[in-house]
Design an enzyme around this catalytic site. Structure first.
Site, PDB file in Angstrom:
ATOM      1  N   GLU A 331       0.844  -1.211   0.092  1.00 40.20           N
ATOM      2  CA  GLU A 331      -0.127   0.051  -0.030  1.00 40.20           C
ATOM      3  C   GLU A 331       1.007   1.256  -0.125  1.00 40.20           C
ATOM      4  OE1 GLU A 331      -2.674  -0.558   3.139  1.00 40.20           O
ATOM      5  OE2 GLU A 331      -3.817  -2.197   2.104  1.00 40.20           O
ATOM      6  N   GLU A 433      -6.719 -10.077  -2.925  1.00 37.58           N
ATOM      7  CA  GLU A 433      -7.512 -10.052  -1.638  1.00 37.58           C
ATOM      8  C   GLU A 433      -8.746  -9.828  -1.509  1.00 37.58           C
ATOM      9  OE1 GLU A 433      -5.872  -7.199   1.337  1.00 37.58           O
ATOM     10  OE2 GLU A 433      -3.614  -7.701   0.995  1.00 37.58           O
TER      11      GLU A 433
END
Length: 556
Positions: A331, A433
């Protein structure tokens, strides 16, 4: 100026008028074409503009509509008769004047509901940048405006060219998905049966059984799987790849400086090894300060640098060769804990060190809200592409694109357009995910999951899919596939349905007059049993991706 006033003004001045086109694309065909480089001239419009109608200039590239205002609501397209459930793909080329670069968002304002983002692009001055996205409406719209906004609302001139809005029916979209699956995920096989003298055998019975699948489809697991035979059995019967939810994250493996704890990770690794399940490494670092161990947050300078070097070395030395992938720095578009403290080259150093520590692992950048939406200014597709290119240009061995995929209501045409742009980098794309927000009821959650999985599996540039569904006593992060007693929930039923659909069930047939039997199979490993008269033989077939027919010669 409000949207309604803008619409009236656009209609009165006839800046740009578009009509609904009755014709559909030939056979409902979809164009995967996309660009991430800035070009001196725009390419022609996809689908010849689709249902956007231009003037009769006859130019190969349609007329560019420009504005010298703020770019908040102009230039714009006015479109009529948009249908509920039709999938619309949108694309055009954008050029700026008055600024070097800016994030430009294409937005749709239908007369039946609120404004939504349908695509973004990091546009530049002096060259043309490509935007690709799309939308589906919850209800039909008599009229709508597609307009463009620059993120900072500063004064600039936005030029638009080669606009295209192409409708696809639900049937056309599904047809294209199936065609892509046939070309990318399946392959023709011909089994030739003969006796030991080479004589072909007519009418021999051939039974084909797929033993394993080539496409990686799996899910997250957690330490709750340990000592739970029912959960282990449920998982290994379905999935061929796993990822540990939290057990490898720094706060789990070293909660206190120098106090290492790999117990749960080691035991989960024993499980995947024993069941021949591929496993991803998630993650080495996470730029989110809140996900960083408390003791690390207090470090600065050389102390922090020494700590991160020790982290990556200890982790990857211990597990060298075990994990097929590593999410190196998670991220990075949203957070900057390490780069703020160690400098802008921190991520590059992480990738270099990881490559040296485990050269056989595929190294990924992993990010959220790239594929889920185009409303997050931190993680637009072009922002992600720019960061990937920056790392590679600086020498990082970056080999995979990770898309988290935490969806609310998915926008499938936008999702495909983003995948098309990412595919221009020629890197493996993994959904790492996937889940659907628990704000929806279980049946809706399951339907949205099916929509996302079908789109991901059918896209030719997607190399693997992971579900973020690790089970805990209090549930899952957002979406569970089963209850705690391992009874399927609606999302689990959806997964089982697709796993069955995306595999070659046992097929049986007889050889023809040429002594051959043919079938179309999903990529993977097969057992082939041939019976003729009172004789029988077994052969094994590996079916990798390829355009030509795979041939297997069997003697009985």
């Amino acid at each position: 100026m409000g949207i309604t006033q803008c619409l009236v003004l656009l209609l009165l001045l006839e800046l740009l008028t578009c009509m609904l086109c009755i014709a559909s694309p030939p056979n409902g065909w979809y164009d995967y074409t996309a660009y991430t480089e800035c070009k001196s001239q725009p390419e022609p419009a996809l689908y010849n503009g689709g249902i956007l109608r231009y003037g009769d200039s006859g130019d190969e590239v349609p007329f560019s509509y420009q504005t010298s205002e703020t770019g908040v609501y102009s230039p714009a397209f006015v479109v009529y008769g948009l249908n509920q459930s039709t999938k619309y793909t949108f694309s055009c080329w954008i050029k700026l004047e008055g600024t070097d670069s800016s994030l430009i968002t294409a937005r749709l304002s239908p007369d039946t509901s609120g404004i939504r983002c349908i695509g973004t692009v990091l546009a530049q001055s002096g060259c043309w940048s490509f935007i690709k996205g799309g939308f589906v409406l919850e209800s039909s719209s008599q009229s709508a405006v597609i307009f463009f906004q620059n993120a900072d609302r500063s004064a600039m001139k936005i030029s638009v060219a080669s606009g295209s809005l192409q409708p696809f029916s639900t049937e056309q979209w599904a047809m294209h998905q199936q065609d892509s699956i046939r070309k990318r995920r399946k392959r023709e096989v011909t089994v030739h049966v003969a006796d030991t003298q080479g004589n072909r055998l007519i009418g021999a019975s051939v039974t084909v059984q797929q033993n394993s699948k080539d496409f990686p489809l799996g899910a997250a697991i957690a330490d709750t799987l340990l000592g739970n035979p029912a959960m282990q059995s449920w998982f290994k019967e379905r999935f061929n790849v796993a990822v540990f939810e939290n057990e490898l994250k720094w706060y789990s493996t070293e909660p206190v400086a120098g106090l290492m704890n790999f117990d749960s990770a080691d035991r989960l690794l024993d499980f995947v090894r024993a069941n021949r399940i591929m496993v991803r490494g998630h993650n080495i670092f996470w730029e989110n300060q809140d996900a960083t161990p408390a003791w690390v947050r207090n470090l600065t300078g050389d102390d922090l640098r020494n700590a991160v070097n020790a982290r990556i070395t200890s982790l990857m030395t211990r597990y060298r060769g075990e994990f097929a992938h590593w999410d190196v720095n998670n991220e990075m578009l949203h957070y900057n804990f390490y780069e703020q403290r160690l400098g802008p080259n921190a991520s590059l150093e992480f990738f270099d060190t990881a490559q040296d520590a485990d050269p056989l692992a595929t190294l990924f950048m992993n990010e959220y809200n790239v594929i889920e939406t185009c409303d997050d200014v931190f993680s637009t597709v072009d922002t992600y592409v720019a960061r990937l290119k920056q790392l590679k240009d600086r020498g990082a061995v970056l080999e995979g694109i990770g898309l988290e995929g935490h969806f609310s209501r998915p926008n499938i045409p936008l999702m495909r357009g983003i995948l098309d742009k990412l595919a221009t980098l020629n890197l493996p794309i993994w959904f790492t995910e996937i889940d659907i927000s628990n704000s929806f009821d279980p049946q809706t959650q399951a339907q949205y999951l099916e929509d996302v999985l079908r789109e991901a599996y059918s896209h030719p540039s997607v190399s693997g899919i992971m579900l973020w569904t690790a089970m805990h006593q209090n549930g899952c992060y957002q979406m569970c596939l089963t209850d705690w007693n391992m009874r399927n929930l609606p999302a689990g039923d959806t997964v089982d349905k697709l796993l069955l659909e995306w595999g070659t069930n046992q097929v049986t047939g007889a050889t023809d007059i040429h002594g051959s039997y043919s079938f179309l199979g999903f990529l993977g490993e097969y057992k082939v049993t041939v019976n003729y008269a009172n004789r029988s033989t077994v052969a094994f077939l590996s079916l990798p991706q390829g355009a030509e027919t795979r041939h297997l010669n069997v003697q009985v």
